[in-house]
Design a protein around this motif. Structure first.
Motif, short mmCIF file in Angstrom:
data_model
loop_
_atom_site.label_atom_id
_atom_site.label_comp_id
_atom_site.label_asym_id
_atom_site.label_seq_id
_atom_site.Cartn_x
_atom_site.Cartn_y
_atom_site.Cartn_z
N LEU A 23 0.72 -1.16 -0.26
CA LEU A 23 -0.06 0.14 0.24
C LEU A 23 1.04 1.48 -0.32
CD1 LEU A 23 -3.15 -0.76 2.60
CD2 LEU A 23 -2.67 -1.12 0.41
N LEU A 24 0.46 2.38 -0.83
CA LEU A 24 1.11 3.82 -0.57
C LEU A 24 0.23 5.01 -0.63
CD1 LEU A 24 4.33 4.11 -1.82
CD2 LEU A 24 2.71 5.23 -4.13
N LEU A 25 0.90 5.78 0.70
CA LEU A 25 -0.30 6.65 1.04
C LEU A 25 0.45 8.07 0.79
CD1 LEU A 25 -1.82 4.39 2.75
CD2 LEU A 25 -1.96 5.45 4.16
N ARG A 26 -0.64 8.34 -0.41
CA ARG A 26 -0.07 10.06 -0.63
C ARG A 26 -0.70 11.28 -0.75
NH1 ARG A 26 1.00 8.45 -6.71
NH2 ARG A 26 -0.45 7.07 -6.47
N PRO A 27 -0.42 12.50 -0.44
CA PRO A 27 -1.19 13.17 -0.38
C PRO A 27 -2.03 13.42 -1.72
CG PRO A 27 1.00 13.50 -0.10
CD PRO A 27 1.30 12.58 -0.35
N TRP A 28 -3.47 14.08 -1.47
CA TRP A 28 -4.04 14.09 -2.29
C TRP A 28 -3.90 15.55 -3.42
CZ3 TRP A 28 -8.19 11.59 -4.79
CH2 TRP A 28 -8.36 9.81 -4.34
N SER A 29 -3.88 15.74 -4.37
CA SER A 29 -4.50 16.61 -5.62
C SER A 29 -4.89 16.20 -6.10
CB SER A 29 -3.02 17.64 -5.17
OG SER A 29 -2.05 16.48 -5.54
N ARG A 30 -4.51 17.55 -7.19
CA ARG A 30 -5.73 17.10 -8.51
C ARG A 30 -4.80 16.53 -8.84
NH1 ARG A 30 -9.05 22.41 -11.22
NH2 ARG A 30 -9.81 23.14 -8.88
N THR A 127 -7.30 -0.40 8.59
CA THR A 127 -7.18 -0.37 9.78
C THR A 127 -5.37 -0.45 9.37
OG1 THR A 127 -8.76 -2.20 10.32
CG2 THR A 127 -6.36 -2.63 11.39
N ARG A 128 -4.95 -0.65 8.35
CA ARG A 128 -3.48 -0.04 8.24
C ARG A 128 -3.49 0.86 7.46
NH1 ARG A 128 -1.37 -3.87 4.06
NH2 ARG A 128 0.64 -3.38 3.73
N ALA A 129 -4.13 1.34 7.12
CA ALA A 129 -4.09 2.48 6.82
C ALA A 129 -4.21 3.86 8.10
CB ALA A 129 -4.60 2.87 5.45
N THR A 130 -4.69 3.39 8.45
CA THR A 130 -5.39 4.21 9.48
C THR A 130 -4.33 4.01 11.11
OG1 THR A 130 -7.69 3.86 8.87
CG2 THR A 130 -7.00 4.70 10.94
N ARG A 131 -4.05 2.89 10.74
CA ARG A 131 -2.61 2.66 11.90
C ARG A 131 -1.10 4.38 11.94
NH1 ARG A 131 -1.87 -3.08 14.81
NH2 ARG A 131 -3.99 -3.24 15.58
N ALA A 132 -1.07 3.64 10.71
CA ALA A 132 0.07 4.31 10.04
C ALA A 132 0.20 5.57 9.91
CB ALA A 132 0.42 4.10 8.46
#
Length: 204
Positions: A23-30, A127-132
């Motif tokens: 999983l990759l979590l990245r800042p939202w933008s257009r 769960t994993r993303a919220t923990r991170a």
């Protein structure tokens, strides 16, 4: 009476990418790089019945989706909100969103929320993303107390909160108007920076 002691280097949220392997979590933008584009991803999320009920996104068209993304981008720019697009590392597919925002930065009080697209549910992604993101907020911005509030009827969100180490603290009566136009009672969960890390998740 002794004055209340304040700690506190409660810092603005600074843009970051969180790599969880698959999983990759990245800042939202257009400009967030996902197949089909960020605008189309938000429009698809807004049309999902569960998201429309519990996490309504006013984005039925391109203009609404762009406004939604611009609000997240503004939050990143001024350090008040950290909204991450949760994507699949392999193909970049959009899976969901996790957003952490300051409620009272001077007091170290923040709130976190999340939604998932249907294909990502039941896999432990929320769960994993919220923990991170919770841990990231504690270590990089000094969040002291992070809250989750969800409708009492949203049992899936309740399970995510508990698995992320957010014990339930009470019920807020008729506290928020949801996508059906009705005010719902909410469960309030919270995690302190001093709480122990939650138990490891089972290997899937």
């Amino acid at each position: 009476m002794n004055p209340v002691e304040t700690t506190a280097d409660h810092r603005p949220f600074a843009p970051a990418t969180l790599d969880l392997g698959d999983l990759l979590l990245r800042p939202w933008s257009r400009e967030t790089d996902i197949p089909g584009g960020a605008v189309a991803g938000v429009i698809a999320a807004a049309a999902d019945p569960a998201i429309a009920l519990w996490n309504p996104i006013r984005a039925a068209d391109r203009a609404g989706a762009e406004a939604y993304l611009d609000r997240w981008a503004t939050g990143w720019a001024n350090g008040t909100t950290a909204a991450f697009a949760v994507t699949d590392t392999a193909g970049g597919e959009l899976l969901g969103n996790v957003a952490l925002r300051w409620i009272d930065r001077a007091d170290g009080l923040a709130m976190i929320g999340y939604w998932l697209l249907p294909g990502a549910r039941g896999r432990g992604v929320a769960t994993r993303a919220t923990r991170a993101v919770t841990s990231w907020g504690i270590t990089t911005a000094g969040t002291r107390r992070t809250e989750i509030a969800h409708a009492v009827g949203n049992e899936e969100s309740c399970r995510v909160a508990e698995r992320c180490g957010y014990p339930a603290e009470g019920i807020l009566r008729a506290s928020h108007r949801f996508g059906d136009g009705e005010y719902h009672a909410e469960h309030l969960h919270a995690r302190l920076a001093t709480d122990p890390e939650p138990a490891a998740l089972p290997v899937r």
